[in-house]
Enzyme design. Structure first.
Site, PDB file in Angstrom:
ATOM      1  N   ASP A 119     -10.707  33.630 -39.405  1.00  0.00           N
ATOM      2  CA  ASP A 119     -10.630  32.872 -40.660  1.00  0.00           C
ATOM      3  C   ASP A 119      -9.469  31.871 -40.636  1.00  0.00           C
ATOM      4  O   ASP A 119      -8.771  31.732 -39.622  1.00  0.00           O
ATOM      5  CB  ASP A 119     -10.480  33.897 -41.809  1.00  0.00           C
ATOM      6  CG  ASP A 119     -11.147  33.458 -43.092  1.00  0.00           C
ATOM      7  OD1 ASP A 119     -11.333  32.254 -43.283  1.00  0.00           O
ATOM      8  OD2 ASP A 119     -11.472  34.342 -43.916  1.00  0.00           O
ATOM      9  N   ASP A 131     -17.262  29.134 -48.940  1.00  0.00           N
ATOM     10  CA  ASP A 131     -17.944  30.429 -49.078  1.00  0.00           C
ATOM     11  C   ASP A 131     -19.208  30.327 -49.936  1.00  0.00           C
ATOM     12  O   ASP A 131     -19.211  29.682 -50.984  1.00  0.00           O
ATOM     13  CB  ASP A 131     -17.005  31.446 -49.743  1.00  0.00           C
ATOM     14  CG  ASP A 131     -15.903  31.892 -48.807  1.00  0.00           C
ATOM     15  OD1 ASP A 131     -15.763  31.298 -47.708  1.00  0.00           O
ATOM     16  OD2 ASP A 131     -15.184  32.839 -49.158  1.00  0.00           O
TER      17      ASP A 131
HETATM   18  C1  GLA Z   1     -12.709  33.661 -46.523  1.00  0.00           C
HETATM   19  C2  GLA Z   1     -13.998  33.638 -45.691  1.00  0.00           C
HETATM   20  C3  GLA Z   1     -14.958  34.667 -46.245  1.00  0.00           C
HETATM   21  C4  GLA Z   1     -14.308  36.054 -46.216  1.00  0.00           C
HETATM   22  C5  GLA Z   1     -12.993  36.037 -46.975  1.00  0.00           C
HETATM   23  C6  GLA Z   1     -12.204  37.316 -46.789  1.00  0.00           C
HETATM   24  O1  GLA Z   1     -12.921  33.229 -47.823  1.00  0.00           O
HETATM   25  O2  GLA Z   1     -14.575  32.351 -45.713  1.00  0.00           O
HETATM   26  O3  GLA Z   1     -16.162  34.667 -45.518  1.00  0.00           O
HETATM   27  O4  GLA Z   1     -14.106  36.422 -44.866  1.00  0.00           O
HETATM   28  O5  GLA Z   1     -12.156  34.965 -46.536  1.00  0.00           O
HETATM   29  O6  GLA Z   1     -10.989  37.304 -47.466  1.00  0.00           O
END
Ligand code: GLA
Length: 401
Positions: free
Chosen positions: A166, A224
């Site tokens: 990430d 997301d």
């Molecule tokens: C980010 C990623 C998500 C998830 C969250 C976890 O937002 O894009 O897919 O992994 O972190 O905290």
């Protein structure tokens, strides 16, 4: 190879793959088993986020469901865990450790459990000083920035097969530099670890993440996803235009599936799954398989749609029409046929027609149209006529007769 043998080989491939893992779980190499196709599996994030229910018992239960529900046989093979698996601090040697409440037996034991079931195991970290989820003020879970070699060695020692990496708390260090550091550490770890870059499309990763020195297997192209039609639609539109950057072993990732989480209708989830498949996207189930409803499971188990996603030619579908809320996407397949999805993004039902020439077919020939949701077929000149409900989709496999 004749048609039925080809079909048999397609059906048998996942079995050969799981048998290979079951025979030798510690040494399994993700790329040996599934060298080029978009990853299929599960990740807990969309269903649990960091809630307490995300723990060892849940993930073991999910692995069991892969087998009892037929998901492993349908090609799903990664069981991945997301943020909040780690303890607050590294240990005295600087090594990552599991949160003892959630994973009392540690990560290696969980990976073993998953491997014993012929599945593969994925873990999460962030290319920053800590991960994304600050459960308590001023406190995050340790990230990989500056610890790449040690963390990659830890992942290898735990028999991790997949890393989602990430982008939070990145201290504004250049993205290519951060993702290269982990790529090199993974390559030096002595274990093949599938590399899933997750920097949300911020630095146009489609331009660099699939090439050396990063050479990732997939890269998130968007922010997301949320379990809402509007979010799925927005992400689809951002990802569908990036088809030119995907190639075998290197995929655009429009984020994980929401199918089954309850925020969309069955029609919308069917569109979501079809669009992800025709875009050769990762198919990572994001719902709790221990409580999944039959209609959602039926979507995830549609082997004819999965076969489009997993087609060995490895081409992301191309959008050939985007007009008045109607999208037509065409994906060439290895056997010479074309997968075609026609999607109605609007709030009103409509009749659509797509000419054979729009799909790129020669008008003179005759074709078989296999409807991948109705599981029926018709013969014709390759053109499509259909009635689409609001937010609905039709998907066909069109082969010359
Ligand atoms: C980010 C990623 C998500 C998830 C969250 C976890 O937002 O894009 O897919 O992994 O972190 O905290």
């Amino acid at each position: 190879m004749n048609r039925s043998l080809g079909r048999l080989a397609r059906i048998a491939a996942p079995f050969a793959f799981v048998l290979a893992i079951a025979a030798n779980p510690g040494s399994v190499r993700a790329d040996d088993a599934a060298p080029t196709l978009p990853q299929m599996g599960f990740n807990n994030w969309n269903s649990t986020h960091c809630r307490d229910e995300f723990n060892e018992a849940m993930i073991r239960g999910i692995a069991d469901k892969f087998i009892s529900l037929g998901l492993r046989d349908a090609g799903y093979h990664y069981v991945n865990i997301d943020d909040c698996w780690a303890n607050w601090q590294r240990d005295k040697n600087g090594q990552l450790q599991a949160n003892p409440k959630r994973f009392p037996n540690g990560i290696k034991a969980l990976a073993d459990y998953i491997h014993q079931r012929g599945l593969m195991f994925g873990l999460y970290s962030s290319a920053g000083t800590s991960t994304c989820e600050p459960l308590q003020e001023n406190r995050g879970f340790p990230g990989g920035l500056g610890h790449e070699k040690q963390d990659a060695a830890t992942f290898a020692s735990w028999h991790v097969d997949y890393l989602k990496y990430d982008n939070c708390n990145n201290q504004k260090v250049d993205a290519q530099q951060r993702y290269t550091a982990m790529a090199e550490a993974l390559r030096g770890s002595g274990r093949h670890i599938f590399y899933s870059v997750c920097e949300w499309g911020e630095n146009k990763p489609w331009l660099w993440a699939g090439k050396p020195p990063v050479d990732a297997n997939s890269w998130r192209t968007t922010g997301d996803i949320r379990d809402e039609y509007a979010s799925m639609l927005k992400i689809f539109k951002e990802n569908v235009v990036l088809d030119g950057y995907a190639r075998p072993g290197h995929w655009n990732d429009p984020d994980m599936l929401e199918v089954g989480n309850g925020g969309m209708s069955t029609i919308e989830y069917r569109s979501h799954f079809s669009l992800w498949s025709i875009m050769a996207a990762p198919l990572l189930i994001g719902t709790d398989l221990r409580t999944i409803k039959p209609d959602a499971l039926q979507i995830l188990l549609n082997k004819e749609v999965i076969a489009v996603d997993q087609d060995p030619l490895g081409v992301q579908g191309k959008q050939v029409r985007d007009a008045d809320g109607i999208h037509v996407i065409v994906k060439p397949l290895k056997d010479g046929s074309e997968a075609v999805a026609v999607f109605n993004e609007t709030d009103a039902a409509t009749d659509i027609s797509v000419d054979a020439s729009e799909i790129g077919l020669k008008k003179t020939a005759s074709y078989r149209l296999r409807d991948l949701w109705q599981h029926t077929q018709t013969k014709g000149d390759g053109s499509i006529k259909a009635h689409l409900p609001a937010h609905g989709i039709v998907m066909y496999r069109i082969s010359a007769l």
